[in-house]
Design a protein around this motif. Structure first.
Motif, PDB file in Angstrom:
ATOM      1  N   ILE A 225      93.321 120.649 -83.807  1.00  0.00           N
ATOM      2  CA  ILE A 225      93.955 121.698 -84.610  1.00  0.00           C
ATOM      3  C   ILE A 225      93.815 121.381 -86.096  1.00  0.00           C
ATOM      4  CG2 ILE A 225      96.164 122.774 -85.202  1.00  0.00           C
ATOM      5  CD1 ILE A 225      96.919 122.553 -82.226  1.00  0.00           C
ATOM      6  N   SER A 226      93.913 120.121 -86.460  1.00  0.00           N
ATOM      7  CA  SER A 226      93.740 119.750 -87.863  1.00  0.00           C
ATOM      8  C   SER A 226      92.312 119.992 -88.325  1.00  0.00           C
ATOM      9  CB  SER A 226      94.123 118.283 -88.075  1.00  0.00           C
ATOM     10  OG  SER A 226      93.173 117.406 -87.494  1.00  0.00           O
ATOM     11  N   ALA A 227      91.338 119.722 -87.446  1.00  0.00           N
ATOM     12  CA  ALA A 227      89.941 119.967 -87.806  1.00  0.00           C
ATOM     13  C   ALA A 227      89.678 121.468 -87.966  1.00  0.00           C
ATOM     14  CB  ALA A 227      89.010 119.371 -86.751  1.00  0.00           C
ATOM     15  N   LEU A 228      90.240 122.257 -87.088  1.00  0.00           N
ATOM     16  CA  LEU A 228      90.022 123.700 -87.134  1.00  0.00           C
ATOM     17  C   LEU A 228      90.695 124.349 -88.347  1.00  0.00           C
ATOM     18  CD1 LEU A 228      90.515 124.409 -83.334  1.00  0.00           C
ATOM     19  CD2 LEU A 228      88.406 124.865 -84.620  1.00  0.00           C
ATOM     20  N   THR A 229      91.811 123.787 -88.795  1.00  0.00           N
ATOM     21  CA  THR A 229      92.576 124.403 -89.883  1.00  0.00           C
ATOM     22  C   THR A 229      92.454 123.655 -91.200  1.00  0.00           C
ATOM     23  OG1 THR A 229      94.561 123.116 -89.368  1.00  0.00           O
ATOM     24  CG2 THR A 229      94.277 125.217 -88.215  1.00  0.00           C
ATOM     25  N   ARG A 230      91.876 122.439 -91.163  1.00  0.00           N
ATOM     26  CA  ARG A 230      91.836 121.516 -92.313  1.00  0.00           C
ATOM     27  C   ARG A 230      93.256 121.111 -92.742  1.00  0.00           C
ATOM     28  NH1 ARG A 230      87.200 123.451 -91.185  1.00  0.00           N
ATOM     29  NH2 ARG A 230      85.409 123.209 -92.581  1.00  0.00           N
ATOM     30  N   GLY A 231      94.214 121.239 -91.835  1.00  0.00           N
ATOM     31  CA  GLY A 231      95.604 120.968 -92.173  1.00  0.00           C
ATOM     32  C   GLY A 231      96.016 119.529 -91.914  1.00  0.00           C
ATOM     33  N   LEU A 232      96.916 119.025 -92.743  1.00  0.00           N
ATOM     34  CA  LEU A 232      97.564 117.755 -92.485  1.00  0.00           C
ATOM     35  C   LEU A 232      98.596 117.948 -91.376  1.00  0.00           C
ATOM     36  CD1 LEU A 232      98.212 116.653 -96.186  1.00  0.00           C
ATOM     37  CD2 LEU A 232      96.230 116.125 -94.741  1.00  0.00           C
TER      38      LEU A 232
END
Length: 337
Positions: A225-232
């Motif tokens: 999910i972090s890779a897909l959203t670039r989110g921390l």
């Protein structure tokens, strides 16, 4: 005190975690000869100036000199090999690792996700000795390394290669070791003692598969999910839709684990609450994505889906994330290449 039986120790894949362990072992005062297999600028820096390890909140770096090479064939047979590679990197490393083995070599594999040896001597699932092709293409790991050599390892240690030859740890960390059989052998006790002497916090588990699934509950959700959203991680947990998705993935992982006879003691709600306390952390998959590297998809997400099919557990959210992150990885590598 009985001396360690491990006189020659090689860390194969001396990146963040592997390099940190190598530095600590080389500085422990033990008489073992410590070597590392690394590559590129990181290898060049280790050869010229050693490994510079910054512990969490340390004011000075620990500097350790080790034998460093990119060719395992240059090293003698080893008593202990510790791999710091990710699951999707192991297949290419099999020939090199095999060169380091003698009849009694033990291999500690620090891995996230479901490991290739998972079903070796497994008494819980009803699938003992089942081999997973997606984790071990053509069975090279099973044949040339051998699951009987392996000691499993689950790592809770934040680490990053800040610069070539320089590793920074973000917390004190904790490593869990376990024989696939669940036995407490003299080998695992000696390895734990060796690491503890080097300042590594270690425990021995009689049910290492439970520990694998407990950590995977988080990794299977947050990494892709972090890779897909670039989110921390904090970004993800502060977004209601994404945090709900995290909980759905955790529920699927827990269900697959339990169908295989494992016990994951923490509930999804408890795990979500703990995740809210972690803060603005960049996951390893997001780090790899931004660096243009191949993503560790199969051990973290793909096997959850395939083992769901094996056990009859539905994993629709994980399957959707798997399709999306696989395409993301493909496109990212095209751009990086």
């Amino acid at each position: 005190m009985t001396s360690s039986p491990f006189k020659n120790i090689c860390i194969y894949g001396a990146g963040a975690l592997g390099g940190a362990i190598a530095a600590k072992l080389a500085s422990s005062g033990d008489q073992a000869k410590v070597s590392v297999v690394a590559r590129g600028a990181h290898l060049d820096a280790i050869r010229s100036g050693g490994i510079h390890l910054w512990e969490a909140e340390a004011s000075n770096a620990l500097v350790a000199q080790v034998t460093a090479t990119d060719d395992a064939g240059e090293l003698p047979p080893q008593d202990l090999v510790i791999t710091g590679l990710k699951g999707h990197q192991l297949a290419a490393a099999v020939p090199g690792i095999a060169k380091l083995l003698h009849a009694g070599t033990r291999v500690v594999m620090i891995l996230n996700g479901v490991p290739w040896w998972y079903f070796h001597r497994d008494r819980q699932s009803g699938h003992a000795e089942h081999q997973m092709e997606e984790l071990d293409v053509n069975g090279g790991l099973w044949r040339l390394i051998g699951p009987e050599r392996v000691i499993g390892c689950v790592a809770y240690q934040g680490a990053e290669v800040a610069n070539p030859g320089e590793i920074r740890l973000s917390n004190k960390g904790h490593f869990i070791l376990g024989e696939p059989s669940g036995e407490t052998t003299s080998d695992i006790e000696a390895i734990a003692a060796l690491l503890q002497k080097a300042g590594v916090t270690v425990s021995i588990s009689a049910r290492i598969r439970d520990d694998i699934w407990s950590k995977l509950m988080g990794n299977a959700a947050f990494n892709p999910i972090s890779a897909l959203t670039r989110g921390l991680m904090s970004d993800i947990m502060n977004d209601p839709a994404l945090s709900t998705m995290v909980g759905q993935v955790m529920s699927e992982v827990k269900a697959v684990a339990e169908a295989l006879g494992s016990h994951v003691p923490m509930s999804v709600e408890e795990r979500l609450e703990r995740s809210r306390q972690i803060g603005p952390v960049r996951t390893s998959m997001l780090q790899d994505l931004l660096a243009g590297k191949a993503l560790e998809i199969t051990p973290l997400v793909g096997v959850v889906v395939s083992l769901g099919k094996l056990t009859g557990v539905a994993t629709p959210v994980s399957a959707t994330i798997l399709a999306l992150v696989t395409q993301l990885d493909r496109k990212n590598l095209q751009v990086a290449g």
